[in-house]
Design an enzyme around this catalytic site. Structure first.
Site, PDB file in Angstrom:
ATOM      1  CE  LYS A  67      -2.488   1.726   3.652  1.00 41.06           C
ATOM      2  NZ  LYS A  67      -3.445   2.028   4.629  1.00 41.06           N
ATOM      3  NE  ARG A 110      -5.078  -1.273   7.266  1.00 43.11           N
ATOM      4  CZ  ARG A 110      -4.361  -0.751   7.862  1.00 43.11           C
ATOM      5  NH1 ARG A 110      -4.798   0.110   8.955  1.00 43.11           N
ATOM      6  NH2 ARG A 110      -3.019  -0.356   7.621  1.00 43.11           N
ATOM      7  CG  HIS A 137     -12.386   9.686   8.040  1.00 43.95           C
ATOM      8  ND1 HIS A 137     -13.760   9.973   7.035  1.00 43.95           N
ATOM      9  CD2 HIS A 137     -11.914   8.545   7.549  1.00 43.95           C
ATOM     10  CE1 HIS A 137     -13.689   9.087   6.098  1.00 43.95           C
ATOM     11  NE2 HIS A 137     -12.439   8.149   6.228  1.00 43.95           N
ATOM     12  CD  GLN A 138     -10.605   4.521  10.567  1.00 44.05           C
ATOM     13  OE1 GLN A 138      -9.908   4.864   9.451  1.00 44.05           O
ATOM     14  NE2 GLN A 138     -11.062   3.133  10.643  1.00 44.05           N
ATOM     15  CG  MET A 219      -8.324   0.875  17.363  1.00 45.83           C
ATOM     16  SD  MET A 219      -7.442  -0.461  17.058  1.00 45.83           S
ATOM     17  CE  MET A 219      -7.336  -0.718  15.274  1.00 45.83           C
ATOM     18  CB  THR A 221      -0.786   5.039  19.312  1.00 46.09           C
ATOM     19  OG1 THR A 221      -1.227   5.984  20.247  1.00 46.09           O
ATOM     20  CG2 THR A 221       0.733   4.937  19.432  1.00 46.09           C
ATOM     21  CG  ASP A 222      -0.953   5.767  13.074  1.00 48.67           C
ATOM     22  OD1 ASP A 222      -0.507   6.929  13.555  1.00 48.67           O
ATOM     23  OD2 ASP A 222      -1.552   5.794  12.062  1.00 48.67           O
ATOM     24  CE  LYS A 226      -0.682   9.861  15.179  1.00 49.64           C
ATOM     25  NZ  LYS A 226      -1.264   9.303  14.176  1.00 49.64           N
ATOM     26  N   GLY A 292      -3.506  -1.957  18.165  1.00 44.39           N
ATOM     27  CA  GLY A 292      -3.802  -2.200  16.773  1.00 44.39           C
ATOM     28  C   GLY A 292      -3.017  -1.004  16.153  1.00 44.39           C
TER      29      GLY A 292
HETATM   30  P1  NAD Z   1      -9.204  12.598  12.004  1.00 39.89           P
HETATM   31  O1  NAD Z   1      -8.082  13.548  11.648  1.00 39.89           O
HETATM   32  O2  NAD Z   1     -10.362  12.520  11.366  1.00 39.89           O
HETATM   33  O3  NAD Z   1      -9.453  12.515  13.544  1.00 39.89           O
HETATM   34  C1  NAD Z   1      -8.466  12.944  14.588  1.00 39.89           C
HETATM   35  C2  NAD Z   1      -9.065  12.685  15.950  1.00 39.89           C
HETATM   36  O4  NAD Z   1      -8.052  12.789  16.894  1.00 39.89           O
HETATM   37  C3  NAD Z   1     -10.274  13.569  16.329  1.00 39.89           C
HETATM   38  O5  NAD Z   1     -11.233  13.063  17.132  1.00 39.89           O
HETATM   39  C4  NAD Z   1      -9.429  14.766  16.926  1.00 39.89           C
HETATM   40  O6  NAD Z   1     -10.297  15.569  17.966  1.00 39.89           O
HETATM   41  C5  NAD Z   1      -8.491  14.015  17.764  1.00 39.89           C
HETATM   42  N1  NAD Z   1      -7.253  14.671  18.134  1.00 39.89           N
HETATM   43  C6  NAD Z   1      -6.508  15.450  17.455  1.00 39.89           C
HETATM   44  N2  NAD Z   1      -5.587  16.084  18.272  1.00 39.89           N
HETATM   45  C7  NAD Z   1      -5.515  15.580  19.308  1.00 39.89           C
HETATM   46  C8  NAD Z   1      -5.142  15.689  20.608  1.00 39.89           C
HETATM   47  N3  NAD Z   1      -3.989  16.468  20.975  1.00 39.89           N
HETATM   48  N4  NAD Z   1      -5.591  15.062  21.806  1.00 39.89           N
HETATM   49  C9  NAD Z   1      -6.802  14.476  21.700  1.00 39.89           C
HETATM   50  N5  NAD Z   1      -7.330  14.088  20.537  1.00 39.89           N
HETATM   51  C10 NAD Z   1      -6.789  14.646  19.583  1.00 39.89           C
HETATM   52  O7  NAD Z   1      -8.580  11.094  11.680  1.00 39.89           O
HETATM   53  P2  NAD Z   1      -8.850   9.944  11.615  1.00 39.89           P
HETATM   54  O8  NAD Z   1      -8.915   9.296  10.375  1.00 39.89           O
HETATM   55  O9  NAD Z   1     -10.208   9.632  12.544  1.00 39.89           O
HETATM   56  O10 NAD Z   1      -7.767   8.767  12.322  1.00 39.89           O
HETATM   57  C11 NAD Z   1      -7.519   8.857  13.919  1.00 39.89           C
HETATM   58  C12 NAD Z   1      -6.046   8.376  14.087  1.00 39.89           C
HETATM   59  O11 NAD Z   1      -5.942   7.106  13.933  1.00 39.89           O
HETATM   60  C13 NAD Z   1      -4.893   9.320  13.283  1.00 39.89           C
HETATM   61  O12 NAD Z   1      -3.975   9.539  14.265  1.00 39.89           O
HETATM   62  C14 NAD Z   1      -4.503   8.156  12.244  1.00 39.89           C
HETATM   63  O13 NAD Z   1      -3.285   8.144  11.920  1.00 39.89           O
HETATM   64  C15 NAD Z   1      -4.905   6.753  12.875  1.00 39.89           C
HETATM   65  N6  NAD Z   1      -5.114   5.625  12.424  1.00 39.89           N
HETATM   66  C16 NAD Z   1      -4.564   4.525  12.676  1.00 39.89           C
HETATM   67  C17 NAD Z   1      -4.727   3.280  11.927  1.00 39.89           C
HETATM   68  C18 NAD Z   1      -4.385   1.864  12.247  1.00 39.89           C
HETATM   69  O14 NAD Z   1      -4.283   1.095  11.603  1.00 39.89           O
HETATM   70  N7  NAD Z   1      -3.874   1.870  13.606  1.00 39.89           N
HETATM   71  C19 NAD Z   1      -5.446   3.359  10.672  1.00 39.89           C
HETATM   72  C20 NAD Z   1      -6.026   4.480  10.302  1.00 39.89           C
HETATM   73  C21 NAD Z   1      -6.032   5.647  11.101  1.00 39.89           C
END
Ligand code: NAD
Length: 321
Positions: A67, A110, A137-138, A219, A221-222, A226, A292
């Site tokens: 990917k 996923r 979003h997630q 989920m 922290t990647d 973080k 995760g």
């Molecule tokens: P997003 O940008 O739509 O949402 C971010 C979220 O984090 C919001 O709820 C926001 O309010 C919160 N946030 C931002 N800064 C913050 C802070 N300092 N303290 C507390 N909360 C805070 O992103 P998303 O698409 O919902 O993704 C969320 C996270 O998940 C991202 O960090 C992304 O990298 C991670 N992610 C991980 C995986 C995985 O496989 N583990 C996959 C996709 C996304």
């Protein structure tokens, strides 16, 4: 070569197929039949973008590929999703390119599948309250997938920016469940299952806030640096992950490993629980935690499933390449 464009993905694959694909590949990873190659992720010095590759090979499903994509923070202003990605699959017997598959929706599905697999295997059987930390979003994807694995009666949620909590409320309504916005003390006290899905770089949920008899799927922290939960909570929990190497380097475990309160040997693969090689939850009072981190093999697994479905449904676009 087969092309499955991003706009076709939603009609082709749903949560159940993604759950099956992720559950199988976690199991294959634990049996050493599938492995991830080292991840590359770079700040490219243009458009504030992070760009990289996640790749691997699953011998059981013959999924080989990568990917590629990343994060473009300025995209939202242009009407585009900030996260952009695509999956390239290769024929494991010949090395020929097999398919190009849109990766945006698949990444969301996923990731949601991973936390729901952890809930299936690790959450208390009688879990009633789901606690959501994060409303980006997630979060909606995680919530929809989670409720399919326990008989939840209520969803409670917290977000750093309270004005975004509407997403959690709307998603709970769509699922026919009551929703309440709460502070983190109440969330930790009441939730039987907690999903953290934020971009936080400092702990949000503290050890003392979690009652026990709880399953936590971390989920968000990647990346190095973080953090969503206090390291002491990770140290107290029975810890499971998708991949141990990622968990200690870029996942939630990096902090407890760093301060010495958790040892690598204490971390178990979720796939080993699926395979019956390792015990999952062993008591009702236990805190289980799934770190995760998101592995390339998850992407290859769901992309392969999409290609198979596109061929089966006669909608695959074939080009000579
Ligand atoms: P997003 O940008 O739509 O949402 C971010 C979220 O984090 C919001 O709820 C926001 O309010 C919160 N946030 C931002 N800064 C913050 C802070 N300092 N303290 C507390 N909360 C805070 O992103 P998303 O698409 O919902 O993704 C969320 C996270 O998940 C991202 O960090 C992304 O990298 C991670 N992610 C991980 C995986 C995985 O496989 N583990 C996959 C996709 C996304």
């Amino acid at each position: 070569m087969i092309i499955v464009p991003e706009k076709e993905i939603a009609a082709l694959i749903g949560r159940a197929d993604c759950f099956d694909a992720v559950e199988k590949v976690f199991a294959a990873m634990a049996s050493k039949d599938a492995y991830n190659f080292p991840v590359i992720r770079e700040a490219i010095g243009h458009a504030d973008a992070l760009y990289g590759f996640k790749s691997g090979f699953d011998r059981t499903g013959l999924a080989l590929g990568l990917k590629s994509g990343g994060y473009w923070p300025g995209n939202e202003a242009k009407g585009l999703t900030n996260h952009q990605s695509m999956v390239i699959l290769f024929d494991a017997d010949t090395g020929k390119v097999k398919a190009l598959v849109g990766g945006n929706l698949l990444t969301a599905l996923r990731t949601a599948a991973a936390s729901s697999v952890s809930i299936k295997y690790l959450a208390p059987e009688n879990a009633k309250v789901l606690g959501m930390i994060g409303a980006g979003h997630q979060s909606a994807f995680q919530m929809r997938a989670a409720v399919e694995h326990r008989n939840f009666e209520k969803i409670i949620g917290w977000n750093h920016n309270p004005e975004r909590l509407g997403r959690l409320e709307d998603t709970a309504k769509e699922l026919g469940l009551p929703f309440e916005a709460v502070d983190l003390d109440r969330l930790g006290e009441q939730a039987d299952v907690i999903i953290t899905i934020t971009s936080s770089f400092s702990p949000l949920l503290m050890d003392a806030q979690v009652k026990g008899g709880t399953h936590i799927a971390c989920m968000g922290t990647d990346t190095k640096g973080k953090q969503e939960v206090e390291a002491a909570l990770v140290a107290r929990a029975t810890v499971f992950t998708d991949e141990i190497a990622q968990s200690i380097s870029i996942g939630e475990c990096q902090h407890a490993i760093g301060d010495g309160s958790l040892k690598e040997a204490d971390i178990r693969e979720l796939g080993a629980v699926i395979n019956g090689q390792t015990a999952g939850r062993t008591s009702q009072d236990e805190v289980t935690l799934f770190d995760g981190t998101g592995v390339g093999l998850q992407d290859l697994a769901v992309a392969s499933a999409v290609v198979d479905l596109a061929v089966k449904k006669g909608v695959a676009i074939e080009v000579d390449f």
